[in-house]
Design an enzyme around this catalytic site. Sequence first.
Site, PDB file in Angstrom:
ATOM      1  N   ASP A 128      -1.396  -4.067   7.575  1.00 59.00           N
ATOM      2  CA  ASP A 128      -2.580  -4.916   7.762  1.00 59.00           C
ATOM      3  C   ASP A 128      -2.441  -6.289   7.111  1.00 59.00           C
ATOM      4  OD1 ASP A 128      -2.797  -3.996   5.155  1.00 59.00           O
ATOM      5  OD2 ASP A 128      -4.824  -3.183   5.375  1.00 59.00           O
ATOM      6  N   ASN A 129      -1.569  -6.420   6.132  1.00 56.89           N
ATOM      7  CA  ASN A 129      -1.290  -7.734   5.526  1.00 56.89           C
ATOM      8  C   ASN A 129      -0.073  -7.600   4.629  1.00 56.89           C
ATOM      9  OD1 ASN A 129      -4.169  -6.735   3.992  1.00 56.89           O
ATOM     10  ND2 ASN A 129      -2.405  -7.005   2.652  1.00 56.89           N
ATOM     11  N   ASP A 138      -0.853  -0.019   4.487  1.00 53.91           N
ATOM     12  CA  ASP A 138      -1.880  -0.794   3.794  1.00 53.91           C
ATOM     13  C   ASP A 138      -1.239  -1.690   2.729  1.00 53.91           C
ATOM     14  OD1 ASP A 138      -4.284  -1.705   2.823  1.00 53.91           O
ATOM     15  OD2 ASP A 138      -5.106   0.257   2.349  1.00 53.91           O
ATOM     16  N   ASP A 139      -1.257  -2.999   2.966  1.00 55.83           N
ATOM     17  CA  ASP A 139      -0.706  -3.977   2.004  1.00 55.83           C
ATOM     18  C   ASP A 139       0.824  -3.963   1.945  1.00 55.83           C
ATOM     19  OD1 ASP A 139      -3.263  -4.689   1.238  1.00 55.83           O
ATOM     20  OD2 ASP A 139      -3.082  -4.062  -0.851  1.00 55.83           O
ATOM     21  N   CYS A 165      -7.480  -6.700   4.054  1.00 56.35           N
ATOM     22  CA  CYS A 165      -7.568  -5.445   4.807  1.00 56.35           C
ATOM     23  C   CYS A 165      -8.602  -5.456   5.921  1.00 56.35           C
ATOM     24  CB  CYS A 165      -7.879  -4.287   3.853  1.00 56.35           C
ATOM     25  SG  CYS A 165      -6.673  -4.091   2.528  1.00 56.35           S
TER      26      CYS A 165
END
Length: 525
Positions: free
Chosen positions: A300-301, A29-30, A65
Site C-alpha cells: 500500500d505504500n 502493509d508498508d 495506508c
Amino acid sequence: LPLAALLLLSPAWAVRQARRPNVVLILTDDQDVCLGGMTPLKKTNALIAQMGITFVNAYVPSALCCPSRASILTGKYPHNHHVVNNTLEGNCSSKLWQKIQEPYTFPALLKAMCGYQTFFAGKYLNEYGAEDAGGVGHVPPGWSFWYALEKNSKYYNYTLSVNGKARRHGENYSVDYLTDVLANMSLDFLEYKSNFEPFFMMIATPAPHSPWTPAPQYTKSFQNVSAPRNSNFNIHGKNKHWLIRQAKTPMSNSSIQFLDDAYRKRWQTLLSVDDLIEKLVKKLEVNGELDNTYIFYTSDNGFHTGQFSLPIDKRQLYEFDIKVPLLVRGPGIKPSQTNKMLVANIDLGPTILDIAGYDLNKTQMDGMSLLPLLRGDKNVTWRSDFLVEYQGEGYNGSDPTCPGLGPGVTHCFPDCVCEDSYNNTYACVRTLSASWDLQYCEFDDREVFVEVYNLTADPHQINNIAKTIDQEILEKMNYRLMMLQSCSGATCRTPGVFDPGYRFDPRLMFNNHGLRARRFSAQFL
C-alpha cells in the site's frame, strides 16, 4: 471431434478453458521497494517475479495506508474518493465512504456484474470496525466471503469480522498469528469454493507493518542486517519543506538502533508472507487452477528508515515512500520480464475488471488497465506522469515529554522527530518520460513551498532544484499539477508535459498563490 464429444470426454477441462481467469491480489502493509523490502522474499521472487513481470516503476498516489487502499479499491485518486488520511474524519472507512464509494469498488463490480465469487482476508481500512461506522457487523458490498481485521495491523490479540460476526484471537502462535491465519483461510476458500464461477481473492497481510512481530521460528533471522546506509541516510534535508528540515541531524544512537531493529524485524515478518505465497501457489497448482489465475503482489505504500534523518514512517513525497513492489504472473504473461512503464495502484482495479471482461467505459476510474502491458502488446500508448497528493495529519494537544509535539504536529517518535503536521499537505506531478525523470511538488502552506527533483542526476532526491530549473518547465509543471488535481476519469489520462500531444496555454495559469493554495483544502473536503 465435435464440441459435444469434447465436453463428454473432458467436462472439467472444457469448463476451465471457457471460464474467465481467476485473480489473486496480495497486498502487504508498508513494504518498501527502494530500501530492499523485497530481498527476504525468495519464494515470492521465484514463484511470481520469475514466472511473470516486475514493474520497476510502480507507485502509489498517496503514501499512507487508508488513502492508498481506497485508491486500489476504487481506481481513483484521493481527490476523487475523498479518503485523505487514516482517521474517520479523514473519511477512512467512514459512513460517507460506505455510502458513496464502497458500492462502486472493483470487487463490488466483479461480484455483481461479472459473476465472480470474491474473498477478502486481512487488513481492510485502518478505521474498519469503528463503532461510529457500523462496527465489524458492516460487510462492504462485493464480498462473498469476508474475514476482515478490525482497525490497524496486528499479529496477535486482534478481532476479525467473519462475515459480519466478531471473532477474537489471542496470542497462541499456532492458531492466532495473523499472517498464518490468513494463509489458512485462503487455502480453505480454495478447497471449498464453488468450481462453477471464477474467483477473486484479496489477501492483505499485516506484515511488514508495526508492531513488527515475527513468527517464533524467524526471530533469529537476519541478525547481521541493518538499514541501508545510502546517500540520503542520516543527512540534513536542506532546501526541503520545514517538516523535513526539523529532523535532528545526525540522528541519535538510540534512533539509529531503533530503526535498525525495526528494519530487521520488518524483514522477519515478511518471511511468513513468503510462506503464505508458497502455500497459495502450491494449492492453486494442485487444484489445476494456477495456469488460469493472475497473481498480483504489491504494497500500500513504501517506508523510510533514516532517510533525511527521519527515523521511521511513510507519508512523505519521496521515492522511498511512494514507490512500491508490483509483481504479476498469469495467463499470457511471459516469465522473467521487467517493465519500466509508469504505473500506479489506481491501475489495479481497471486491470482486474478488464481481465474479467468488464467494459471500463462504464466506470468512473482514473487509472488505466495494465492488461496490454501484461500481454506484451506492441505500440501501447502509456502515461508519462501521475499525481501524488497527501493531506497532513496534526495533533492539537501537547506532550510535556516532547515539547515539539503540537500544536499541529504528530507522529513524533523516536526522539521527538515529528513525521507529520497539518501543513504537510502537498501535491506532486511525478514524471517519467523518454527525456525526463522529474518530480515537481507544491505544499499547501503559507509560503507555497516548492520541491523539484531531477532523478536522472539525483536519484536520492538530495538537491531541490526548484530555484534553478528552467522557468518554463516550472510553469508547465505548475499548470499540469492544477490539471491533475481537478481531473476525473479520462481527464486524468491526458498527455503529460513532455508528451507529443501536450498542449500548454500560459493564459490559464494562476498568478495568485492564495487561489492556488486554497485549491488544496477545497478539493480534500
